[in-house]
Design an enzyme around this catalytic site. Structure first.
Site, PDB file in Angstrom:
ATOM      1  N   GLU A 294       0.810  -1.231   0.000  1.00  0.00           N
ATOM      2  CA  GLU A 294       0.000   0.000   0.000  1.00  0.00           C
ATOM      3  C   GLU A 294       0.835   1.270   0.000  1.00  0.00           C
ATOM      4  O   GLU A 294       0.814   2.027   0.966  1.00  0.00           O
ATOM      5  CB  GLU A 294      -0.848   0.063   1.274  1.00  0.00           C
ATOM      6  CG  GLU A 294      -1.875  -0.993   1.421  1.00  0.00           C
ATOM      7  CD  GLU A 294      -2.539  -0.906   2.800  1.00  0.00           C
ATOM      8  OE1 GLU A 294      -3.716  -1.259   2.867  1.00  0.00           O
ATOM      9  OE2 GLU A 294      -1.888  -0.506   3.778  1.00  0.00           O
ATOM     10  N   GLY A 296       1.906   5.060  -0.541  1.00  0.00           N
ATOM     11  CA  GLY A 296       1.278   6.365  -0.729  1.00  0.00           C
ATOM     12  C   GLY A 296       2.348   7.374  -1.098  1.00  0.00           C
ATOM     13  O   GLY A 296       2.546   7.732  -2.265  1.00  0.00           O
ATOM     14  N   ARG A 297       3.108   7.768  -0.073  1.00  0.00           N
ATOM     15  CA  ARG A 297       4.153   8.783  -0.259  1.00  0.00           C
ATOM     16  C   ARG A 297       5.101   8.441  -1.405  1.00  0.00           C
ATOM     17  O   ARG A 297       5.443   9.309  -2.211  1.00  0.00           O
ATOM     18  CB  ARG A 297       4.967   8.889   1.040  1.00  0.00           C
ATOM     19  CG  ARG A 297       6.024   9.988   1.017  1.00  0.00           C
ATOM     20  CD  ARG A 297       7.008   9.825   2.190  1.00  0.00           C
ATOM     21  NE  ARG A 297       6.351   9.649   3.461  1.00  0.00           N
ATOM     22  CZ  ARG A 297       5.924  10.647   4.236  1.00  0.00           C
ATOM     23  NH1 ARG A 297       6.129  11.896   3.886  1.00  0.00           N
ATOM     24  NH2 ARG A 297       5.305  10.399   5.374  1.00  0.00           N
ATOM     25  N   ARG A 334       3.569  20.010   6.819  1.00  0.00           N
ATOM     26  CA  ARG A 334       4.580  19.057   7.287  1.00  0.00           C
ATOM     27  C   ARG A 334       5.784  19.704   7.991  1.00  0.00           C
ATOM     28  O   ARG A 334       6.254  19.172   8.994  1.00  0.00           O
ATOM     29  CB  ARG A 334       5.040  18.140   6.154  1.00  0.00           C
ATOM     30  CG  ARG A 334       3.899  17.243   5.633  1.00  0.00           C
ATOM     31  CD  ARG A 334       4.362  16.180   4.665  1.00  0.00           C
ATOM     32  NE  ARG A 334       5.236  15.213   5.270  1.00  0.00           N
ATOM     33  CZ  ARG A 334       6.547  15.184   5.159  1.00  0.00           C
ATOM     34  NH1 ARG A 334       7.175  16.062   4.396  1.00  0.00           N
ATOM     35  NH2 ARG A 334       7.258  14.264   5.767  1.00  0.00           N
ATOM     36  N   TYR A 338       6.019  18.095  11.574  1.00  0.00           N
ATOM     37  CA  TYR A 338       7.085  17.116  11.872  1.00  0.00           C
ATOM     38  C   TYR A 338       8.488  17.626  11.583  1.00  0.00           C
ATOM     39  O   TYR A 338       9.382  16.824  11.322  1.00  0.00           O
ATOM     40  CB  TYR A 338       6.974  15.829  11.035  1.00  0.00           C
ATOM     41  CG  TYR A 338       5.681  15.330  10.539  1.00  0.00           C
ATOM     42  CD1 TYR A 338       4.749  14.784  11.418  1.00  0.00           C
ATOM     43  CD2 TYR A 338       5.414  15.314   9.174  1.00  0.00           C
ATOM     44  CE1 TYR A 338       3.570  14.246  10.925  1.00  0.00           C
ATOM     45  CE2 TYR A 338       4.239  14.772   8.687  1.00  0.00           C
ATOM     46  CZ  TYR A 338       3.328  14.242   9.578  1.00  0.00           C
ATOM     47  OH  TYR A 338       2.176  13.702   9.098  1.00  0.00           O
ATOM     48  N   CYS A 365      -0.368  33.293  10.056  1.00  0.00           N
ATOM     49  CA  CYS A 365      -0.109  33.992  11.308  1.00  0.00           C
ATOM     50  C   CYS A 365       0.293  33.034  12.412  1.00  0.00           C
ATOM     51  O   CYS A 365      -0.464  32.779  13.345  1.00  0.00           O
ATOM     52  CB  CYS A 365      -1.329  34.804  11.697  1.00  0.00           C
ATOM     53  SG  CYS A 365      -1.672  36.039  10.451  1.00  0.00           S
ATOM     54  N   GLU A 366       1.465  32.469  12.286  1.00  0.00           N
ATOM     55  CA  GLU A 366       2.065  31.559  13.262  1.00  0.00           C
ATOM     56  C   GLU A 366       3.564  31.718  13.089  1.00  0.00           C
ATOM     57  O   GLU A 366       4.058  31.620  11.962  1.00  0.00           O
ATOM     58  CB  GLU A 366       1.769  30.094  12.908  1.00  0.00           C
ATOM     59  CG  GLU A 366       0.377  29.603  13.161  1.00  0.00           C
ATOM     60  CD  GLU A 366       0.130  29.188  14.598  1.00  0.00           C
ATOM     61  OE1 GLU A 366       1.094  28.779  15.272  1.00  0.00           O
ATOM     62  OE2 GLU A 366      -1.016  29.300  15.022  1.00  0.00           O
TER      63      GLU A 366
HETATM   64  C1  PLP Z   1      -0.529   5.788   5.675  1.00  0.00           C
HETATM   65  C2  PLP Z   1      -0.674   4.368   5.356  1.00  0.00           C
HETATM   66  C3  PLP Z   1      -0.101   3.874   4.182  1.00  0.00           C
HETATM   67  C4  PLP Z   1       0.765   4.697   3.273  1.00  0.00           C
HETATM   68  O1  PLP Z   1       1.931   5.110   3.886  1.00  0.00           O
HETATM   69  P1  PLP Z   1       3.054   5.847   3.002  1.00  0.00           P
HETATM   70  O2  PLP Z   1       4.123   6.117   3.972  1.00  0.00           O
HETATM   71  O3  PLP Z   1       2.435   7.074   2.458  1.00  0.00           O
HETATM   72  O4  PLP Z   1       3.454   4.889   1.933  1.00  0.00           O
HETATM   73  C5  PLP Z   1      -0.319   2.550   3.879  1.00  0.00           C
HETATM   74  N1  PLP Z   1      -1.059   1.753   4.681  1.00  0.00           N
HETATM   75  C6  PLP Z   1      -1.620   2.201   5.806  1.00  0.00           C
HETATM   76  C7  PLP Z   1      -2.414   1.271   6.643  1.00  0.00           C
HETATM   77  C8  PLP Z   1      -1.448   3.522   6.193  1.00  0.00           C
HETATM   78  O5  PLP Z   1      -1.989   3.957   7.318  1.00  0.00           O
END
Ligand code: PLP
Length: 442
Positions: A294, A296-297, A334, A338, A365-366
């Site tokens: 899975e 994302g990033r 971000r 973080y 304004c921070e």
């Molecule tokens: C956030 C998340 C991802 C994706 O994480 P990335 O670091 O963006 O690849 C995949 N699976 C689950 C369950 C997540 O919570």
């Protein structure tokens, strides 16, 4: 082979004959003129290349499903692209399910995940035919069984577990350690499994799900994660005769935000995952499972950049020089959330010598609204266009209307063409949900 998550910039980035940055065949300065700033720009070729690199890396393993972690950045156009690439969607809210559904994403290949799903969201997932639900806790087992029963369905589920593996990333983006808000502790799995076997007849448990964290650079973590999940599968097989067939390993692969970052390639983590299955599945007497990945990033992060226009600046006597841009923490939280670090270039003159150390500040304004601290830049002037790399993930998706500033537009570039994929907000949209009680009307 290197993969595109190891690149600092979208793979089509270059300097064109005008001496400007170019991405996806489009002059970045012209994009800023045409669409205004702040502007998110997404490079379709980078997205598709990384998606293909994920598929290719797991080519040798027969049973793999790729799911895009929608929370990193989701719009209908992104759903179209990743659906074309054969991905399903990892979704964590009714809004993400609705977006994937409306854009024609493959619901059957998709998964609903999250630590506090509502009854209505579970109902929506079942109604829209989401293929799999990753159940996070005891309450959800009961809720989902009710939903499934009232729809006369048996729903395939995974159990989300915390495998007790820590990774060296920011505390807020670690998720697999034991003291985490996500998933069942391994000591609670038996109770969950017994409830499913004895009571929840509308749930069909097919496997386990874990996600260790995000912006991960250590490949060995994936080896260990697979090992923990296979071991658990073996234990459940022996104790309950359960034949679990799936493990979902989450996402988390890191990307390169600055030259100091050296994330592993997609091939390297695939190799760790596959070798862990080969070595450990026989050890625990289980069949090689179907795996879900899975990302994302690592798909969308490198693919997106943000353009800002330089405005005011301030030299603190004997202190820092601040240069302010027309966006900041509302379009990219971000750095303040973080302490994330970014790389930026001047899009209209990327080759100019970097002679000055400045701090690039946002417009909100921070005092914490700082985008990059102490970075070498050419002497910046009002009207310069700054291109921030690697803002594709968790930028727009975490954006807000703080200070009632309008959310920027997003464009998709490819083969010298640019298309809006999210309109810039306007003031009417901003006030469209506000209501004035009758007694306050003028
Ligand atoms: C956030 C998340 C991802 C994706 O994480 P990335 O670091 O963006 O690849 C995949 N699976 C689950 C369950 C997540 O919570």
């Amino acid at each position: 082979m290197t993969t595109a998550n190891q690149s600092l910039k979208p793979i089509t980035t270059k300097i064109n004959e005008n001496g400007h940055l170019e991405i996806g065949g489009c002059d970045v300065v012209s994009l800023a003129e045409k669409y205004g700033t702040p502007l998110y720009v997404f490079d379709e070729e980078t997205i598709r290349t990384i998606a293909c690199q994920y598929k290719k890396a797991f080519n040798n393993y027969p049973k793999v499903s790729m799911l895009y972690a929608s929370k990193a950045f989701m719009t209908k156009a992104i759903v179209r692209i990743l659906d074309e690439e054969g991905f399903g969607f990892d979704m964590v809210s009714g809004g993400e399910i609705y977006t994937a559904y409306k854009a024609g994403g493959n619901m059957k290949k998709s998964l609903f995940n999250g630590n506090n799903k509502s009854y209505d969201e579970l109902q929506m997932a079942v109604e829209f035919g989401v293929g799999l639900v990753s159940v996070d806790n005891f309450l959800e087992l009961a809720l989902l069984n009710d939903v499934a029963k009232s729809n006369n369905k048996v729903v395939d589920i995974l159990l989300r577990v915390t495998p007790g593996i820590e990774c060296h990333t920011h505390e807020y983006i670690q998720t697999g350690h034991l003291d985490s808000k996500f998933g069942f502790d391994l000591t609670q799995v038996d109770e969950a499994v017994e409830l499913i076997i004895d009571e929840y007849k509308n749930l069909n448990l097919i496997g386990l799900h874990a996600h260790i964290g995000s912006q991960i650079f250590e490949t060995s973590i994936y080896y260990d994660e697979v090992n923990v999940l296979l071991k658990e599968m073996g234990r459940l097989k022996e104790k309950y005769g359960l034949n679990l067939t799936h493990i979902n390993l989450g996402g988390g692969l890191g990307i390169k935000y600055t030259d100091k970052d050296c994330p592993p390639s997609i091939d390297e983590i695939a190799e760790k995952i596959i070798s862990s299955i080969k070595e450990n599945a026989p050890k625990y007497n289980v069949e090689s499972p179907e795996i879900h990945i899975e990302p994302g990033r690592s798909i969308i992060g490198t693919s997106g950049v943000t353009l800002y226009t330089v405005g005011s600046s301030k030299q603190v006597p004997k202190g820092k020089k601040y240069v302010a841009v027309d966006g900041g923490m509302a379009d990219n939280p971000r750095p303040s959330l973080y302490q994330a670090v970014y790389t930026a270039e001047v899009a209209n003159r990327p080759e100019d010598e970097k002679t000055e150390t400045v701090t690039i500040a946002g417009r909100f304004c921070e005092s914490g609204d700082i985008l990059i601290k102490d970075v070498k830049m050419p002497v910046l002037e009002e009207g310069d266009i700054l291109c921030f790399y690697d803002t594709g993930a968790y930028g727009y998706s975490m954006s807000s209307n703080y200070n009632r500033v309008l959310k920027p537009a997003a464009v998709l570039v490819n083969n010298s063409q640019s298309d809006i994929i999210i309109d810039r907000e306007d003031y009417e949209h901003l006030v469209s949900l506000d209501r004035i009680p009758a007694r306050l009307e003028k």
